[in-house]
Design a protein around this motif. Structure first.
Motif, PDB file in Angstrom:
ATOM      1  N   MET A   6      -0.784  -5.713  -3.074  1.00 52.56           N
ATOM      2  CA  MET A   6      -0.097  -6.204  -3.144  1.00 52.56           C
ATOM      3  C   MET A   6       0.044  -7.388  -3.693  1.00 52.56           C
ATOM      4  N   SER A   7      -0.738  -8.214  -4.537  1.00 55.29           N
ATOM      5  CA  SER A   7      -0.619  -8.949  -5.565  1.00 55.29           C
ATOM      6  C   SER A   7       0.651  -9.449  -5.978  1.00 55.29           C
ATOM      7  N   PRO A   8       1.090 -10.680  -6.259  1.00 55.56           N
ATOM      8  CA  PRO A   8       2.599 -11.279  -6.602  1.00 55.56           C
ATOM      9  C   PRO A   8       3.081 -10.449  -7.668  1.00 55.56           C
ATOM     10  N   ASP A   9       1.951 -10.265  -8.742  1.00 57.97           N
ATOM     11  CA  ASP A   9       1.850  -9.298 -10.415  1.00 57.97           C
ATOM     12  C   ASP A   9       1.739  -7.924  -9.952  1.00 57.97           C
ATOM     13  N   GLY A  15       7.709   1.010  -6.639  1.00 53.58           N
ATOM     14  CA  GLY A  15       9.132   0.162  -6.487  1.00 53.58           C
ATOM     15  C   GLY A  15       8.123  -2.112  -5.871  1.00 53.58           C
ATOM     16  N   PRO A  16       8.791  -2.582  -6.541  1.00 52.61           N
ATOM     17  CA  PRO A  16       8.100  -3.862  -6.578  1.00 52.61           C
ATOM     18  C   PRO A  16       7.387  -4.505  -4.758  1.00 52.61           C
ATOM     19  N   ALA A  17       6.658  -5.235  -5.466  1.00 53.49           N
ATOM     20  CA  ALA A  17       5.667  -5.496  -3.908  1.00 53.49           C
ATOM     21  C   ALA A  17       6.009  -6.365  -3.064  1.00 53.49           C
ATOM     22  N   LEU A  18       6.113  -6.591  -1.941  1.00 57.50           N
ATOM     23  CA  LEU A  18       6.756  -6.977  -0.606  1.00 57.50           C
ATOM     24  C   LEU A  18       6.680  -8.365  -0.334  1.00 57.50           C
ATOM     25  N   GLN A  24      -4.025  -8.847   1.183  1.00 59.36           N
ATOM     26  CA  GLN A  24      -4.605  -8.345   2.385  1.00 59.36           C
ATOM     27  C   GLN A  24      -3.584  -7.885   3.007  1.00 59.36           C
ATOM     28  N   GLY A  25      -2.169  -7.158   2.429  1.00 57.03           N
ATOM     29  CA  GLY A  25      -1.402  -7.322   3.490  1.00 57.03           C
ATOM     30  C   GLY A  25      -1.039  -7.820   4.893  1.00 57.03           C
ATOM     31  N   GLN A  26      -1.432  -8.923   5.005  1.00 56.56           N
ATOM     32  CA  GLN A  26      -0.632  -9.357   6.594  1.00 56.56           C
ATOM     33  C   GLN A  26       0.123 -10.339   5.775  1.00 56.56           C
ATOM     34  N   ALA A  27       0.847 -10.598   7.154  1.00 54.11           N
ATOM     35  CA  ALA A  27       2.570 -11.250   6.912  1.00 54.11           C
ATOM     36  C   ALA A  27       1.983 -12.903   6.755  1.00 54.11           C
ATOM     37  N   GLN A  28       2.365 -12.628   5.631  1.00 51.95           N
ATOM     38  CA  GLN A  28       3.501 -14.183   5.416  1.00 51.95           C
ATOM     39  C   GLN A  28       4.412 -15.060   4.686  1.00 51.95           C
ATOM     40  N   MET A  29       4.851 -16.190   5.628  1.00 53.95           N
ATOM     41  CA  MET A  29       5.799 -17.008   4.749  1.00 53.95           C
ATOM     42  C   MET A  29       5.700 -17.533   3.635  1.00 53.95           C
ATOM     43  N   VAL A  30       6.415 -16.938   2.385  1.00 52.37           N
ATOM     44  CA  VAL A  30       6.886 -17.020   1.206  1.00 52.37           C
ATOM     45  C   VAL A  30       7.286 -18.125   0.916  1.00 52.37           C
ATOM     46  N   ASP A  31       6.274 -18.327  -0.905  1.00 59.04           N
ATOM     47  CA  ASP A  31       6.612 -19.919  -0.740  1.00 59.04           C
ATOM     48  C   ASP A  31       7.678 -20.510  -1.656  1.00 59.04           C
TER      49      ASP A  31
END
Length: 175
Positions: A6-9, A15-18, A24-31
């Motif tokens: 699920m890396s940004p690239d 479909g598009p990446a989340l 690692q599939g862990q929840a994060q706040m988008v920068d």
């Protein structure tokens, strides 16, 4: 079970990446610190259906708890301002405009609820508009439940968003 990359690239085959998951599939706040600050606006809508007698009582001001519509409108405005406290990973935003409209609809019967939220920031206000509609509907239910407990909240969805990388989006009418 392996987790997809699920890396940004990388876009998974489906479909598009989340954006709210790290590699690692862990929840994060988008920068969003590198995103451009611009005007962003979103409009959401929803409804609450009820018996015709309940609608009539609310419209005539005969609800036991008082001003149902005014209280629901205020709750929607307050909820939009608290969205980052309610929805995990939402950014706190400097909201510039929050408008909540609650209109009777005899065809439901019930009320249509619309919320428009505007900011000048690095990220959009879709969640704030959706939260405003949701909490306004819940408050309307709470204020009128002494009249009817079978009211039905529904059809909450985004109608339009303006600004940001994806530009202008508007929900197309159903055929």
């Amino acid at each position: 079970m392996t987790k997809p990359d699920m890396s940004p690239d990388t876009e998974p085959a489906n479909g598009p990446a989340l954006t709210h998951l790290d590699s690692q599939g862990q929840a994060q706040m988008v920068d969003v610190s590198t995103k451009a600050t611009n005007v962003r606006q979103a409009t959401a809508t929803g409804s609450i259906a009820m018996r015709a007698a309940t609608l009539a009582a609310i419209q005539s001001g005969n609800a036991p708890k008082g001003d149902v519509i005014g209280t629901a409108r205020l709750a929607g405005i307050m909820a939009a301002k608290q969205t980052s406290m309610l929805i995990p990973l939402c950014h706190p935003l400097p909201l510039k405009k929050i408008e909540v409209n609650i209109e009777p609809d005899s065809d439901l019967p019930g009320y249509r609820i619309d919320a428009t939220v505007k900011t000048k920031s690095e990220t959009g206000v879709e969640m704030e508009a959706l939260t405003a509609v949701s909490v306004a509907a819940l408050t309307l239910y709470d204020m009128a439940k002494a009249l009817e407990k079978s009211m039905c909240i529904g059809d909450i969805h985004l109608v339009e968003k303006i600004g940001g990388k994806s530009g202008h989006w508007q929900k197309q009418p159903s055929p």
